[in-house]
Design an enzyme around this catalytic site. Sequence first.
Site, PDB file in Angstrom:
ATOM      1  N   ARG A  46     -15.512   7.976  -5.964  1.00  0.00           N
ATOM      2  CA  ARG A  46     -15.372   7.682  -7.406  1.00  0.00           C
ATOM      3  C   ARG A  46     -16.746   7.449  -8.058  1.00  0.00           C
ATOM      4  O   ARG A  46     -16.917   6.559  -8.889  1.00  0.00           O
ATOM      5  CB  ARG A  46     -14.489   6.459  -7.650  1.00  0.00           C
ATOM      6  CG  ARG A  46     -13.041   6.614  -7.206  1.00  0.00           C
ATOM      7  CD  ARG A  46     -12.331   7.697  -8.033  1.00  0.00           C
ATOM      8  NE  ARG A  46     -10.900   7.651  -7.821  1.00  0.00           N
ATOM      9  CZ  ARG A  46     -10.273   8.282  -6.831  1.00  0.00           C
ATOM     10  NH1 ARG A  46     -10.959   9.037  -5.990  1.00  0.00           N
ATOM     11  NH2 ARG A  46      -8.971   8.208  -6.711  1.00  0.00           N
ATOM     12  N   SER A  93      -5.773   4.016 -11.330  1.00  0.00           N
ATOM     13  CA  SER A  93      -6.225   2.911 -10.469  1.00  0.00           C
ATOM     14  C   SER A  93      -7.261   2.095 -11.222  1.00  0.00           C
ATOM     15  O   SER A  93      -8.241   2.653 -11.713  1.00  0.00           O
ATOM     16  CB  SER A  93      -6.884   3.448  -9.203  1.00  0.00           C
ATOM     17  OG  SER A  93      -5.989   4.227  -8.472  1.00  0.00           O
ATOM     18  N   GLU A 122     -12.700   0.445 -11.545  1.00  0.00           N
ATOM     19  CA  GLU A 122     -12.962   1.881 -11.512  1.00  0.00           C
ATOM     20  C   GLU A 122     -13.279   2.438 -12.904  1.00  0.00           C
ATOM     21  O   GLU A 122     -14.191   3.243 -13.045  1.00  0.00           O
ATOM     22  CB  GLU A 122     -11.749   2.591 -10.902  1.00  0.00           C
ATOM     23  CG  GLU A 122     -12.076   3.933 -10.317  1.00  0.00           C
ATOM     24  CD  GLU A 122     -10.894   4.872 -10.347  1.00  0.00           C
ATOM     25  OE1 GLU A 122     -10.624   5.440 -11.421  1.00  0.00           O
ATOM     26  OE2 GLU A 122     -10.266   5.035  -9.296  1.00  0.00           O
TER      27      GLU A 122
HETATM   28  N1  EPU Z   1       0.007  -0.635  -1.581  1.00  0.00           N
HETATM   29  C1  EPU Z   1       0.729  -1.799  -1.564  1.00  0.00           C
HETATM   30  N2  EPU Z   1       1.086  -2.351  -2.750  1.00  0.00           N
HETATM   31  C2  EPU Z   1       0.757  -1.795  -3.939  1.00  0.00           C
HETATM   32  C3  EPU Z   1       0.026  -0.592  -3.952  1.00  0.00           C
HETATM   33  C4  EPU Z   1      -0.345  -0.017  -2.750  1.00  0.00           C
HETATM   34  O1  EPU Z   1       1.051  -2.343  -0.524  1.00  0.00           O
HETATM   35  O2  EPU Z   1       1.125  -2.337  -4.972  1.00  0.00           O
HETATM   36  C5  EPU Z   1      -0.336   0.013  -0.316  1.00  0.00           C
HETATM   37  C6  EPU Z   1       0.479   1.277  -0.136  1.00  0.00           C
HETATM   38  O3  EPU Z   1       1.698   1.023   0.469  1.00  0.00           O
HETATM   39  C7  EPU Z   1      -0.421   2.103   0.747  1.00  0.00           C
HETATM   40  C8  EPU Z   1      -1.818   1.652   0.344  1.00  0.00           C
HETATM   41  O4  EPU Z   1      -1.691   0.430  -0.361  1.00  0.00           O
HETATM   42  O5  EPU Z   1      -0.208   1.778   2.092  1.00  0.00           O
HETATM   43  C9  EPU Z   1      -2.564   2.669  -0.487  1.00  0.00           C
HETATM   44  O6  EPU Z   1      -1.801   2.966  -1.648  1.00  0.00           O
HETATM   45  P1  EPU Z   1      -1.694   4.456  -2.213  1.00  0.00           P
HETATM   46  O7  EPU Z   1      -1.395   5.393  -1.119  1.00  0.00           O
HETATM   47  O8  EPU Z   1      -0.799   4.401  -3.382  1.00  0.00           O
HETATM   48  O9  EPU Z   1      -3.140   4.861  -2.672  1.00  0.00           O
HETATM   49  P2  EPU Z   1      -4.213   4.012  -3.440  1.00  0.00           P
HETATM   50  O10 EPU Z   1      -5.289   3.645  -2.490  1.00  0.00           O
HETATM   51  O11 EPU Z   1      -3.565   2.918  -4.169  1.00  0.00           O
HETATM   52  C10 EPU Z   1      -5.688   6.065  -4.109  1.00  0.00           C
HETATM   53  C11 EPU Z   1      -6.418   6.477  -5.344  1.00  0.00           C
HETATM   54  C12 EPU Z   1      -5.450   7.130  -6.325  1.00  0.00           C
HETATM   55  C13 EPU Z   1      -4.827   8.338  -5.665  1.00  0.00           C
HETATM   56  C14 EPU Z   1      -4.118   7.867  -4.387  1.00  0.00           C
HETATM   57  C15 EPU Z   1      -3.551   9.019  -3.606  1.00  0.00           C
HETATM   58  C16 EPU Z   1      -8.259   4.923  -5.577  1.00  0.00           C
HETATM   59  C17 EPU Z   1      -8.809   3.729  -6.293  1.00  0.00           C
HETATM   60  N3  EPU Z   1      -7.049   5.316  -5.945  1.00  0.00           N
HETATM   61  O12 EPU Z   1      -4.763   5.063  -4.504  1.00  0.00           O
HETATM   62  O13 EPU Z   1      -6.195   7.576  -7.442  1.00  0.00           O
HETATM   63  O14 EPU Z   1      -3.902   8.981  -6.519  1.00  0.00           O
HETATM   64  O15 EPU Z   1      -5.038   7.174  -3.521  1.00  0.00           O
HETATM   65  O16 EPU Z   1      -4.576   9.689  -2.946  1.00  0.00           O
HETATM   66  O17 EPU Z   1      -8.933   5.470  -4.711  1.00  0.00           O
HETATM   67  C18 EPU Z   1      -6.927   6.950  -9.610  1.00  0.00           C
HETATM   68  O18 EPU Z   1      -8.077   7.006  -9.177  1.00  0.00           O
HETATM   69  O19 EPU Z   1      -6.695   6.644 -10.802  1.00  0.00           O
HETATM   70  C19 EPU Z   1      -5.821   7.205  -8.715  1.00  0.00           C
HETATM   71  C20 EPU Z   1      -4.570   7.066  -9.110  1.00  0.00           C
END
Ligand code: EPU
Length: 352
Positions: free
Chosen positions: A167, A248, A348
């Site tokens: 990012r 995010s 972010e």
């Molecule tokens: N999780 C929780 N509770 C929550 C949210 C997430 O326990 O409320 C856990 C999920 O169960 C999972 C882990 O955290 O095990 C990661 O969550 P998720 O797979 O949804 O991905 P993320 O890390 O929250 C990142 C990117 C997203 C992108 C997704 C999919 C960042 C900051 N965010 O989210 O990007 O769509 O992976 O690859 O890196 C964005 O940048 O705006 C964005 C949406």
Amino acid sequence: MFFESNVPLQTHNAFGIVARATSLLRVTDVASLQVLLADPQFVRPPESAVFILGGGSNIVLTGDVKLPVLKVEIKGLRLVTETAKAWIVEAGAGENWHDCVGWCLAQGYPGLENLALIPGTVGAAPVQNIGAYGVELQDRFESLDALNLETGECFTLNAAQCAFGYRDSVFKHASDERGFGLAGKALITHVRFNLPKLWKPVLGYAELDKKQLECKVDEPSALQIYEWVCAIRRAKLPDPKVLGNAGSFFKNPTVSPEQCADIIQREPRIVHYKMADGNIKLAAGWLIDACGWKGKTIGNAGVYEKQALVLVNRGGSDNPVTGGEVMTLAKAIQTSVYERFGIRLEPEPVVV
Ligand code: EPU
């Protein structure tokens, strides 16, 4: 091209925050902007240049924008060249990102499907090196054209020169004494993608694998992955048109294996991923969720109930959240995550 005065920005930012731009210029082509920059009448603040606005998907407006706003509306999608190995596609910085992904697929140039439905414009994509479901923009990046806002000259950057990180890129940093950093100094006009002909699906992301199992598809096509990604995002991320948000709100923090081992001792369920460099990435959404923030609200700023990493505008367009409320909620989240886990979360979006 001319500057519009006192322009409402509520529909130009994905949170739907009310703010105004003192002056705003819609940049539809490079040559007209060059003419304007050469005009002695065009006076810019000496040190802090201008504010460049794309789709407004990744910003928090904490007040009116006093700097001249350049709203990038440069259009165009074309195949630049086709080599034995790849299609090189170019998009104008003002094109909608998701439309660009769809256009490439429709032309038969796969490769961007994992990045479907990310809000915002093409020009904003390299700025924060957008990423989702195992693919980052830098993985499909060829080069970009930008305009030096001080000299009016156009220049081209390759991936190394963009200094992509998680990012992050050279466009997120103010210029330092080494001359690194182009924030506010350069305007991206066109981005080129390298889409290899030897296409392979990027799977391996838990939610995509789940879809593959459910649908019983052994060898998914790019279109199939595009549809899965759209379905996954629609199910757990709010549509900014319906519920204002900037995706995010925090980056996933990185810790050393030692720090991670220490946290796991205290919090065995913590969601973490090993990275190529040996460090560990923690899921910020999990950390925030574990602190009990999901569904909580302060003023008109809320934590989305399906994904704790997303802050939302609970007041809609009639009584919208303010940038101050968003930042108050963000700081409260940062404090509680720090107190419980000793980890500092970094926002972010760009705070203006
Ligand atoms: N999780 C929780 N509770 C929550 C949210 C997430 O326990 O409320 C856990 C999920 O169960 C999972 C882990 O955290 O095990 C990661 O969550 P998720 O797979 O949804 O991905 P993320 O890390 O929250 C990142 C990117 C997203 C992108 C997704 C999919 C960042 C900051 N965010 O989210 O990007 O769509 O992976 O690859 O890196 C964005 O940048 O705006 C964005 C949406």
